[in-house]
Design a protein around this motif. Sequence first.
Motif, PDB file in Angstrom:
ATOM      1  N   GLU A 163       0.826  -1.203   0.000  1.00  0.00           N
ATOM      2  CA  GLU A 163       0.000   0.000   0.000  1.00  0.00           C
ATOM      3  C   GLU A 163       0.863   1.257   0.000  1.00  0.00           C
ATOM      4  OE1 GLU A 163      -3.567  -2.302   2.430  1.00  0.00           O
ATOM      5  OE2 GLU A 163      -2.342  -0.785   3.442  1.00  0.00           O
ATOM      6  N   ALA A 166       2.157   1.689  -3.523  1.00  0.00           N
ATOM      7  CA  ALA A 166       1.108   2.251  -4.373  1.00  0.00           C
ATOM      8  C   ALA A 166       0.946   3.744  -4.117  1.00  0.00           C
ATOM      9  CB  ALA A 166      -0.209   1.516  -4.136  1.00  0.00           C
ATOM     10  N   ALA A 182      -1.308  -1.729  -5.906  1.00  0.00           N
ATOM     11  CA  ALA A 182      -2.602  -1.811  -5.227  1.00  0.00           C
ATOM     12  C   ALA A 182      -3.305  -3.128  -5.540  1.00  0.00           C
ATOM     13  CB  ALA A 182      -3.477  -0.627  -5.639  1.00  0.00           C
ATOM     14  N   ALA A 185      -1.755  -5.947  -3.547  1.00  0.00           N
ATOM     15  CA  ALA A 185      -2.267  -5.956  -2.172  1.00  0.00           C
ATOM     16  C   ALA A 185      -3.698  -6.482  -2.126  1.00  0.00           C
ATOM     17  CB  ALA A 185      -2.207  -4.540  -1.584  1.00  0.00           C
ATOM     18  N   MET A 186      -4.488  -6.130  -3.121  1.00  0.00           N
ATOM     19  CA  MET A 186      -5.870  -6.598  -3.183  1.00  0.00           C
ATOM     20  C   MET A 186      -5.924  -8.112  -3.338  1.00  0.00           C
ATOM     21  SD  MET A 186      -8.836  -5.501  -5.900  1.00  0.00           S
ATOM     22  CE  MET A 186      -8.402  -3.763  -5.742  1.00  0.00           C
ATOM     23  N   THR A 194      -8.313  -0.827   2.213  1.00  0.00           N
ATOM     24  CA  THR A 194      -7.283   0.130   1.813  1.00  0.00           C
ATOM     25  C   THR A 194      -6.837  -0.024   0.364  1.00  0.00           C
ATOM     26  OG1 THR A 194      -6.522  -0.002   4.099  1.00  0.00           O
ATOM     27  CG2 THR A 194      -5.139   1.219   2.560  1.00  0.00           C
ATOM     28  N   PRO A 195      -6.512  -1.238  -0.119  1.00  0.00           N
ATOM     29  CA  PRO A 195      -6.107  -1.323  -1.529  1.00  0.00           C
ATOM     30  C   PRO A 195      -7.236  -0.978  -2.499  1.00  0.00           C
ATOM     31  CG  PRO A 195      -6.225  -3.518  -0.537  1.00  0.00           C
ATOM     32  CD  PRO A 195      -6.338  -2.529   0.567  1.00  0.00           C
TER      33      PRO A 195
END
Length: 282
Positions: A163, A166, A182, A185-186, A194-195
């Motif tokens: 994050e 990103a 991002a 992270a997702m 958050t992502p």
Amino acid sequence: MAADPSVPSTGIRPGAGVSLHLLGGFQLLHGDMLVVVPRGLQRVIALIGLRPGATRCQLAGLLWPDAAEERALSSLRTALWRLRQDPYCPLAVSADTVRLAPSVRLDVDELVGTASLVRDGDNPRVASGALTAGRHDLLPGWYDDWVLLERERLRQLRLHMLEQVAGQHLAAGRHGEALDAALEAMAAEPLRETPHRLVVRIHLAEGNAFEAVHAFYVYRDLLRRELRLEPSAAMCALLDDTLAPIRRASREGGVTPRRSPGHPGRAPGGPARPASPTRRNA
């Protein structure tokens, strides 16, 4: 412990590096040769790698939590004796502490080091390597309490690192790289907001209003389906400016825009919620 002759190798070379891999599964390598380690000794080596400052009492208590202290210490002494008889032993033993030998490279240390470099500043070269660092879980299939604790700590460390990468790329206007981080992270934690919030911000920064609204509704539907929750007010607020003209036009036309709980208002006849998953622009 012994080198596995079934693994293709040029042989054990003098001075060949020793590496210990705990992410994705236990592997001890001497150069490019796999060293076979019994499962009981794997636990000892792995814990010592993850807790380099632990005393013998602490190690024994974590490895044999149900045993009396003297018995646990005796089991540790036996395990260390067995390890030190082997030429591939990766440990350095002192009076009260046991550590990995200085020459041993630990993949967990590389993940922690990369995260530290990312925190220190905006370095695109470091950031590009962060996407693959720690992609695999710590010792999957191991359920010792100390493994579960370290696994979660490293998982959170990686999520925050991605994050931050990103965010750094987004601030520098590198939108493609920001989206890559991002989305990584997702993929690691699909329900983490958050992502998803970063993805919305990235699309808005690129001027892609449709992609931003699309990403919001995809996450909203996922959250409702899996947890029966709504996105936070902070995420909903990201689209206030984007949807403001629709709301204003609705008010001027005498139509009261309907709001569904937990997401930005959308007037009847406004943009329909996309049904396909988030994707990166070509």
